[in-house]
Write an enzyme that holds these catalytic residues in place. Sequence first.
Site, short mmCIF file in Angstrom:
data_model
loop_
_atom_site.label_atom_id
_atom_site.label_comp_id
_atom_site.label_asym_id
_atom_site.label_seq_id
_atom_site.Cartn_x
_atom_site.Cartn_y
_atom_site.Cartn_z
N GLU A 27 -8.15 1.23 4.71
CA GLU A 27 -7.40 1.74 3.57
C GLU A 27 -8.29 1.88 2.35
O GLU A 27 -8.16 2.83 1.57
CB GLU A 27 -6.23 0.80 3.26
CG GLU A 27 -5.26 1.32 2.20
CD GLU A 27 -5.61 0.90 0.78
OE1 GLU A 27 -4.94 1.36 -0.15
OE2 GLU A 27 -6.57 0.10 0.60
N GLU A 28 -9.23 0.95 2.20
CA GLU A 28 -10.01 0.88 0.97
C GLU A 28 -11.06 1.98 0.85
O GLU A 28 -11.48 2.31 -0.25
CB GLU A 28 -10.70 -0.49 0.87
CG GLU A 28 -9.74 -1.68 0.82
CD GLU A 28 -9.00 -1.78 -0.49
OE1 GLU A 28 -9.22 -0.93 -1.37
OE2 GLU A 28 -8.19 -2.71 -0.65
N ASP A 48 -8.11 -4.29 6.24
CA ASP A 48 -9.46 -4.31 5.67
C ASP A 48 -9.43 -4.80 4.24
O ASP A 48 -8.38 -4.83 3.59
CB ASP A 48 -10.10 -2.93 5.75
CG ASP A 48 -9.35 -1.88 4.94
OD1 ASP A 48 -8.11 -1.82 5.09
OD2 ASP A 48 -9.97 -1.12 4.17
N ASP A 60 -5.89 -8.43 -1.51
CA ASP A 60 -5.58 -7.02 -1.30
C ASP A 60 -6.20 -6.61 0.04
O ASP A 60 -7.40 -6.42 0.13
CB ASP A 60 -6.14 -6.18 -2.44
CG ASP A 60 -5.95 -4.69 -2.25
OD1 ASP A 60 -5.20 -4.29 -1.35
OD2 ASP A 60 -6.58 -3.92 -3.01
N ASP A 67 1.51 -3.53 -0.15
CA ASP A 67 0.25 -3.48 -0.89
C ASP A 67 0.56 -3.22 -2.36
O ASP A 67 0.61 -2.09 -2.81
CB ASP A 67 -0.62 -2.36 -0.32
CG ASP A 67 -2.03 -2.38 -0.90
OD1 ASP A 67 -2.32 -3.26 -1.73
OD2 ASP A 67 -2.84 -1.53 -0.50
#
Length: 358
Positions: free
Chosen positions: A146-147, A79, A116, A170
């Site tokens: 993840e975000e 994501d 990212d 990451d």
Amino acid sequence: MSTEVRALEPKALWNNFADLNAVPRPSKKEERVIAFMMEFGRKLGLETIQDEIGNVIIKKPATAGMEDRKTVLIQSHVDMVHQKNADTDFDFDTQGIDMYVDGDWVKARGTTLGADNGLGVATIMALLASTDIEHPAIEALFTVDEETGMTGALGLKGGMLEADIMLNLDTEDDTELTIGCAGGVDINASGTYQPEGISGNMKGYKVNIKGLTGGHSGMDIYLGRGNANKLMNRLLHQATEKVGLRIGSIDGGGLRNAIPRESVAVVAIPAGEVTAFENFVEELTAILKNEHATTDPNLAVTVEQTEAPAQVLPADYQSKLLRALYACHNGVYRMSRIFSTWCRLPITWPVCWCRTEN
């Protein structure tokens, strides 16, 4: 998609990144990119698994002569932070990222780029597709969300992976290996109020704070960049005391993990205080631009007359809201006394978004 990006070296990485960025993949809406990763693994003839959360695992056997090495898990998240400039017409649910090359940089037109963690994903894809890189057995883990919550990592069940070594791709610094990271805290606050009408001798204004640099609320928080929500709150609070400003609506920021770059408020000003209000905004703008000349050189504050809001926040609620936002911490909350010589941001607490409207 720019052919310039696909021509960059190493082509295997940049072409994978271009393919990935053609797929809409905002956090919590990863259905398309999950299907994309599943198809990628299957086309390579590799064992490809999707778990019940949406994480994708692709397993690649060791090359000849490395079967006795430990299995390595390599992980990235699929994501991306979906944020655009206010004047950019873009739908993250349906459009791929519009990339271009600007000198030594790859950029996106009016939106976040998705590097990212798209570059981490593209790197793993290149390794999985490679036929000439020697490696031990690989488990590639592509997590979702993840975000905005880490729900992919948190929902991963035990027993699906065998590796003893994990590499997470990451990161922001090519020359650094990170062996730990900061935590994060989300706080959601809500309140209720009964809107009030305004008298006929009030003038409407639209206040716009824009042009701030913004950035990631983790990796960029220590840089001291301006927060549009905090600056707007400062303006509204002072104008309330000086000219009796009343708030119709505030709309600032967009994502919990992005430093707010823009904020817009619609307010009502007593007709007799219009000149005083405009002068105050001009004076405060000069102060803000001076304070943020280094971190946010494109900061701009504009006011324009508009239709006065039909309803505004009650005066007591407005006072409580503005004081509460003033009290919210923004920036690095505390630096570690142990690791502060090399760890930039062990604990951060950004104020990410604010929205109130009638």
